[in-house]
Each structure stands twice: as C-alpha cells, then as structure tokens.
Enzyme design. Structure first.
Site, short mmCIF file in Angstrom:
data_model
loop_
_atom_site.label_atom_id
_atom_site.label_comp_id
_atom_site.label_asym_id
_atom_site.label_seq_id
_atom_site.Cartn_x
_atom_site.Cartn_y
_atom_site.Cartn_z
N ASP A 256 19.89 10.37 -26.57
CA ASP A 256 20.02 11.36 -25.50
C ASP A 256 21.69 11.68 -25.70
OD1 ASP A 256 21.75 10.85 -23.20
OD2 ASP A 256 20.57 9.46 -22.20
N ASP B 113 10.72 7.89 -21.04
CA ASP B 113 11.40 6.69 -21.21
C ASP B 113 12.06 6.21 -19.91
OD1 ASP B 113 14.63 7.41 -21.09
OD2 ASP B 113 13.65 9.01 -20.96
N CYS C 119 2.20 -14.14 -23.20
CA CYS C 119 1.23 -14.49 -22.55
C CYS C 119 0.16 -15.35 -23.21
CB CYS C 119 0.35 -13.30 -21.87
SG CYS C 119 1.13 -12.43 -20.75
#
Length: 375
Positions: free
Chosen positions: A96, A270, A313
């Site tokens: 960016d 994003d 997890c």
C-alpha cells in the site's frame, strides 16, 4: 504471453449475484479470488512466521510503504534483494502506498499539490511523500502490486472538500503512472475516491479507468461511515470498474463486509483485524467471536472451534490459550493469530467453491446464521 506484471482471469460468475471466481496472475504466483490478504505492515504478519502464513494457504500478503520507508528504509531492503527475499516470502506481495497512514497522522502532516509533508511517528523527523517518491520506494521493495499514492479523505466531509481531494488523487495517479519504470515486473493499481458522493465516485472511476491500469481499488470506505452507507456506495461503485481487471476493496476484512463485497463483484480484501483482535484474546469461530478473557473459559478444555483444523485447534484448548493470555505470554497471540487467519482463509476457500457451484447466497445465509450476523 502478457507483457504486464498482473492479469486477471475470470473463471466463473455466480448465476444469482455479481460474485466472481477468478485468478490474478502475478510474477510470484497465482492468486485464487476472491481472496483475503493477510497484512504484514512492517514486513511481518504479526506473531506469525511466513512459512505458517504460506502453509495455511495464503497466496499474497500486504506490506506498507510508509512504515518500511521509515524503518528500516527502502534502500536497505533493495540491498537485501527486495522485500520477498528480505522477509523470506516467495509468493505475491501488495504494497500500500502509505496514503492512509499519512492521512492518519492528523496534525503531524500537511497536504499540498506536491505531496504530503509529515513528521515521523517514530522520532519526529520531517519527510515528504510524493507520488514519485511512493513509486520509488515501492519499486525498491519489489512488490508485485504497487498502490498509487492517494489522499484518503475523512468521513464526514463536505462535497467541495471531497471533490478537491478526489481530483488531486487523480492527478497524483497520473504522476505515479509516469514515474513507474517496469509495468512488466510490477503492477500499478489506481484507487477510486469520492467519499459518499455518487457523482464524485463516478467521475473518479471514469478518470482512473481511462488510464488503463492493471488493476483498480475502491478506497475511502470503512473510515467511520455506517455500514448501510458503505453498502450503498458499493452498490454503484463496483460496476464502474472494468470486469477484466482485479477489483480490490481496501482495508475491509470482517466476514460480513467481505461477503457483501464479494456479492457485488469484488475480488480482493485486506485488514489487520484478525491479528489485532488476536492480541486482545479474541477468536473468530464458526459460531461467532469469543473473548478468552471471559472467566467461563478458564476450565474449558475444548478447542477454540470444533469445526476448525488449524494448528491451534488441533493441539490446544481454550483454557490453555486463556492462561497464556492472562500470563502475558506471546503464545496466546501466536495461536490466536494463526487461528483467525486460518479461519478467514478457509472461509474464502469455501466461498470460492460456493461461487463455482452457483450457491453463493446459500453459503452466505448459512454462514451468517451460524456466525450471528444480522443481514
């Protein structure tokens, strides 16, 4: 064979919506779209190794021109062989331009036709960022996609201010395009501005599309406006951008905003949110967000999400992650960041499959009901 760095291939369009399934071809590999792009502002996705980000399926990440210019400096990164080599990431990178970060400095910056004069948030040193400088920095970084330097105007703002800002952004875009040296190596994306005003959005789109860039983005949203207003703007904005080019909605990354954007025909998204909330103990799960600071998780020996197969997890419980969070251990940020990014990347994989099978709306409804989003 295209002589452009980035091209877009449309594979399928959902029969009931504007949702698109495609591929963005880049010098560092293909990006399956629609896509969520993890943010590595300072050449690092917070609390994650690049190998972990890659292994969970991410094909592109973001870095920031403003931050890398100030530290460690774009010339140092050039010496290191470019950003890909410097940070050990062999897939695509979008940088960016720094426009939003400079906008966020408030009183520490001054906007002129030349560019933006600002004081560093690190040491107070004075700098100027111009369209030409933004391209120079991004070319030194060697990103696959460079964003044009723009002014991200505040919300709310009156019509005359937004018009002046939008026209300046268009003039800056032309200067970025003129400064670019290697369009076959790095793509330049233009940014549509215009605030919440339809006439200015339409004019902005017409001006930037006329420059025939390799991709286009919608900026100036998710800056404090109500969700309904944002969706109202997207309703007419998306179709102003070419169907044969990638379309990117900047700075948007919550599941509901992604779904709404994809439904309207956007390809790229994003946001820093998944890693930011992870550092505060929040996990995104298939049944909505949970905050591990809550005492009820102290003796919860189940995974963050029974339906998730990420590393966190598979190996750890809510009770353990809560313990590391309360103890101030870095482990909690590492595990929650990995989980949250995995959650969004998996969501995008399922979304792409749903588009291919013309059941995007059904998947959206199922997701919203489980996650607890009110449509």
């Amino acid at each position: 064979m295209s002589n452009l760095a980035v091209t877009y291939e449309l594979l399928h369009r959902d029969k009931k919506t504007g949702a698109r399934r495609g591929v963005v071809h880049t010098p560092h590999g293909d990006i399956q779209t629609p896509v969520f792009m993890p943010v590595g502002t300072q050449a690092a996705v917070k609390a994650m190794r690049p190998e972990q980000v890659r292994d969970m399926g991410a094909e592109i990440i973001l870095s920031n021109t403003y931050h890398l210019y100030l530290r460690p400096g774009h010339e140092l990164i050039r010496e290191a062989g470019g950003l890909h080599k410097f940070m050990n990431w062999n897939r695509a990178i979008l940088t960016d331009s720094g426009g939003f970060q400079v906008f966020s400095l408030g009183k520490l910056r001054k906007i002129t036709e030349e560019g933006v004069r600002f004081q560093s948030h690190i040491d107070g040193s004075r700098h100027i960022l111009t369209p030409e400088k933004a391209i120079e920095i991004q070319e030194a970084l060697g990103s696959d996609i460079m964003m044009a330097f723009d002014e991200c105007a505040p919300y709310p703002a009156d019509h005359s201010y937004i018009e002046d800002s939008m026209l300046r952004t268009c003039r800056w875009l032309k200067r970025c395009q003129d400064a670019q040296t290697s369009p076959e190596k790095q793509a330049l994306f233009g940014i549509m501005q215009g605030g919440m005003y339809e006439d200015l959005r339409r004019e902005s789109a017409a001006r930037i599309v006329d420059m025939d860039l390799q991709g286009y983005s919608i900026g100036g949203l998710s800056v404090g406006e109500p969700k309904a207003k944002m969706l109202e703007v997207l309703d007419y904005c998306v179709d102003l951008l070419p169907v044969e080019k990638p379309r990117y909605l900047m700075g948007v990354g919550t599941p509901d905003y992604i779904f709404e954007g994809v439904e309207r025909g956007l390809d790229m998204f994003d946001c820093v949110e998944p890693t930011r909330i992870a550092r505060h103990g929040v996990a995104m799960t298939s049944h909505g967000r949970i905050n591990l600071k809550n005492a009820k998780f102290a003796r919860d020996f189940t995974p963050l999400d029974e339906e998730c197969d990420c590393y966190a997890c598979r190996h750890y419980t809510k009770a353990y992650i809560r313990h590391t969070l309360k103890a101030g251990e870095l482990m909690s940020a590492m595990l929650l960041s990995e989980h949250n990014l995995h959650f969004l990347i998996h969501m995008m994989q399922e979304m792409r499959k749903a588009i291919e099978e013309d059941r995007f709306l059904e998947y959206k409804q199922e997701f919203y009901e489980k996650y607890g989003i009110n449509d």
